[in-house]
Enzyme design. Sequence first.
Site, short mmCIF file in Angstrom:
data_model
loop_
_atom_site.label_atom_id
_atom_site.label_comp_id
_atom_site.label_asym_id
_atom_site.label_seq_id
_atom_site.Cartn_x
_atom_site.Cartn_y
_atom_site.Cartn_z
N HIS A 263 -22.10 63.97 73.60
CA HIS A 263 -21.58 65.29 73.20
C HIS A 263 -22.43 65.74 72.00
O HIS A 263 -23.64 65.81 72.10
CB HIS A 263 -20.09 65.11 72.90
CG HIS A 263 -19.31 66.37 72.66
ND1 HIS A 263 -19.79 67.63 72.91
CD2 HIS A 263 -18.03 66.56 72.17
CE1 HIS A 263 -18.87 68.53 72.60
NE2 HIS A 263 -17.80 67.90 72.15
N HIS A 302 -25.71 69.04 81.67
CA HIS A 302 -24.45 69.56 81.15
C HIS A 302 -23.43 69.58 82.27
O HIS A 302 -23.78 69.85 83.41
CB HIS A 302 -24.65 70.99 80.62
CG HIS A 302 -23.59 71.41 79.67
ND1 HIS A 302 -22.37 71.91 80.11
CD2 HIS A 302 -23.54 71.38 78.32
CE1 HIS A 302 -21.63 72.18 79.04
NE2 HIS A 302 -22.30 71.87 77.95
N ASP A 358 -28.50 71.04 72.50
CA ASP A 358 -28.96 70.00 71.57
C ASP A 358 -30.44 69.67 71.70
O ASP A 358 -30.97 68.92 70.90
CB ASP A 358 -28.15 68.71 71.79
CG ASP A 358 -26.70 68.88 71.38
OD1 ASP A 358 -26.46 69.50 70.34
OD2 ASP A 358 -25.81 68.41 72.11
N1 CMC Z 1 -31.05 62.32 81.86
C1 CMC Z 1 -31.20 61.75 83.07
N2 CMC Z 1 -30.32 61.85 84.08
C2 CMC Z 1 -29.21 62.56 83.84
C3 CMC Z 1 -28.97 63.19 82.61
C4 CMC Z 1 -29.94 63.06 81.61
N3 CMC Z 1 -29.77 63.64 80.41
N4 CMC Z 1 -27.77 63.82 82.66
C5 CMC Z 1 -27.29 63.59 83.87
N5 CMC Z 1 -28.16 62.83 84.59
C6 CMC Z 1 -28.00 62.42 86.00
C7 CMC Z 1 -26.99 61.27 86.12
O1 CMC Z 1 -27.63 60.03 86.02
C8 CMC Z 1 -26.42 61.55 87.50
O2 CMC Z 1 -27.37 61.11 88.45
P1 CMC Z 1 -26.88 60.43 89.83
O3 CMC Z 1 -26.15 61.54 90.56
O4 CMC Z 1 -28.11 59.96 90.50
O5 CMC Z 1 -25.94 59.31 89.44
C9 CMC Z 1 -26.41 63.07 87.58
O6 CMC Z 1 -27.44 63.52 86.72
C10 CMC Z 1 -25.07 63.70 87.14
O7 CMC Z 1 -24.79 63.20 85.82
P2 CMC Z 1 -23.34 62.91 85.26
O8 CMC Z 1 -23.45 61.83 84.24
O9 CMC Z 1 -22.39 62.71 86.40
O10 CMC Z 1 -23.01 64.29 84.59
P3 CMC Z 1 -21.81 64.59 83.60
O11 CMC Z 1 -21.43 65.99 83.84
O12 CMC Z 1 -20.75 63.55 83.72
O13 CMC Z 1 -22.48 64.41 82.15
C11 CMC Z 1 -23.70 64.92 80.19
C12 CMC Z 1 -22.92 65.49 81.39
C13 CMC Z 1 -24.02 66.06 79.23
C14 CMC Z 1 -22.84 63.89 79.47
C15 CMC Z 1 -25.01 64.28 80.73
O14 CMC Z 1 -25.81 65.25 81.35
C16 CMC Z 1 -25.79 63.57 79.61
O15 CMC Z 1 -25.50 62.42 79.30
N6 CMC Z 1 -26.79 64.27 78.98
C17 CMC Z 1 -27.50 63.70 77.87
C18 CMC Z 1 -26.66 63.83 76.60
C19 CMC Z 1 -26.63 65.24 76.11
O16 CMC Z 1 -27.64 65.92 76.01
N7 CMC Z 1 -25.42 65.70 75.73
C20 CMC Z 1 -25.21 67.02 75.13
C21 CMC Z 1 -24.47 67.94 76.03
S1 CMC Z 1 -24.54 69.67 75.49
C22 CMC Z 1 -23.71 69.72 73.98
C23 CMC Z 1 -22.26 69.48 74.14
O17 CMC Z 1 -21.54 70.39 74.46
O18 CMC Z 1 -21.86 68.35 73.94
#
Ligand code: CMC
Length: 417
Positions: A263, A302, A358
Amino acid sequence: MSETITITDNRTNESVEIPILNKSVTSRDWTKLLPGIWFYDPGLATTAVTQSSIAEINGNEGMLRYRGYPIEQLGDKCSYPEVAYLLLFGELPDADQLSVWRAELADRSVIDETYLSNLMNAFPQNAHPMAMLASSVAALSMLYPESRDVENPENRMIQTARLIAKMPTLAAAIHRRRTGQAYIPPNVDIPFVPNFLHMMFQEEGKDYECHPVIAKAMDVLFTLHADHGQNCSTTAARVVGSSHADPYSAVTAACSALYGPRHGGANEAVLKMLAEIESLENVDAFMQSVKSGDRRLMGFGHRIYKNYDPRARIIKQMFEEVFTVTKANPLLDIARKLEETALGDDYFVSRKLYPNVDFYSGLIYEAIGFPVAMFTVLFAIPRTSGWLAHWNEMHSNNERIARPCQVYIGSPQRDLP
Ligand code: CMC
């Protein structure tokens, strides 16, 4: 065409027709037909926990509005205090309302110096600023026990203004504690953002001149971070607030949720990642490690945005102007190369992973002079207005306590030997 959904229980052939209202179907009608059958929704990815009129997000179009106003227009034309007012009261302030609001924030920014310095000195000097912030906000609950009267709207607004106003004071005190500098109290005669920069960066025996370009950049960054619907930290604040705990306790929970690298902690994680990549030649190998699942590209992806995050687009346009008054950040080239590589790579394209808020914000914070560990605190300062707008909205609607269910998959009854 009927705007309804019909669900049939094939075990009994009984059906229920549920109207679609505001793009949602109520779970109450579902439970009438299927008591004891839960929606299994890890991460609350498809559950609307409330009806809100604060922020509207369209993730497919990359659109964000506060109270109907596009984020681009707010960033361009409004200051953060105006935006905070908009989030809380539903309308932008007129000139008189704004001057009363600014004066109230200035008045309420002061924290008793002895209390604050005792509090700061209780923290280890090398503690993480977000841990210090969460503890400091929790400590405010002890100063204002009357804040527990959460059913009184006037009292709620007093606490709301107080907490929004005190966040920069706490943030600057945390920075000064960590850097061993004497605490500087707020100057009630200067506006919100320059006052924060003054409390942060004023050096002993010297005047701090806040450059208007830096003040404007921080105002825009604060506006971009002020709210984002039912995100993880806002949900944490709502869940705690739904038990009718005081707002300082609810915002402490929100700070703790924001701290995590998935986050708000992502802005700090991005800078560490860029520093670790170190040079353009290492970008391809790094991207390979992301694609093979060893790590995540921080600042990308996201839950809601399946298109470019509009906040990242605005920040990206700010570099040129900010770098005319600060040193350019050499890590920007690495960030740009990462983005270019990701946007042309099927791994990211097929998963709709784009830069989020971010990805670029930390490069500006660092150029202005903020230590990397403070970045998430810079997210928390403006997000406090969003947290409290939702907290007030929740209480105005007299919402029920948050109490989700679980699907139990453990052992059936067994007896002790
Ligand atoms: N790098 C590589 N792969 C990713 C990333 C990433 N940053 N984000 C998602 N994926 C992949 C993930 O591995 C999954 O792949 P697969 O379908 O093969 O298993 C797919 O994309 C869907 O990901 P998810 O984890 O199910 O997505 P989510 O909606 O649960 O998580 C998130 C969203 C923001 C936590 C995630 O994208 C992440 O960890 N990003 C990096 C951390 C980040 O930048 N966070 C800030 C978010 S914006 C500010 C805020 O509001 O917090």
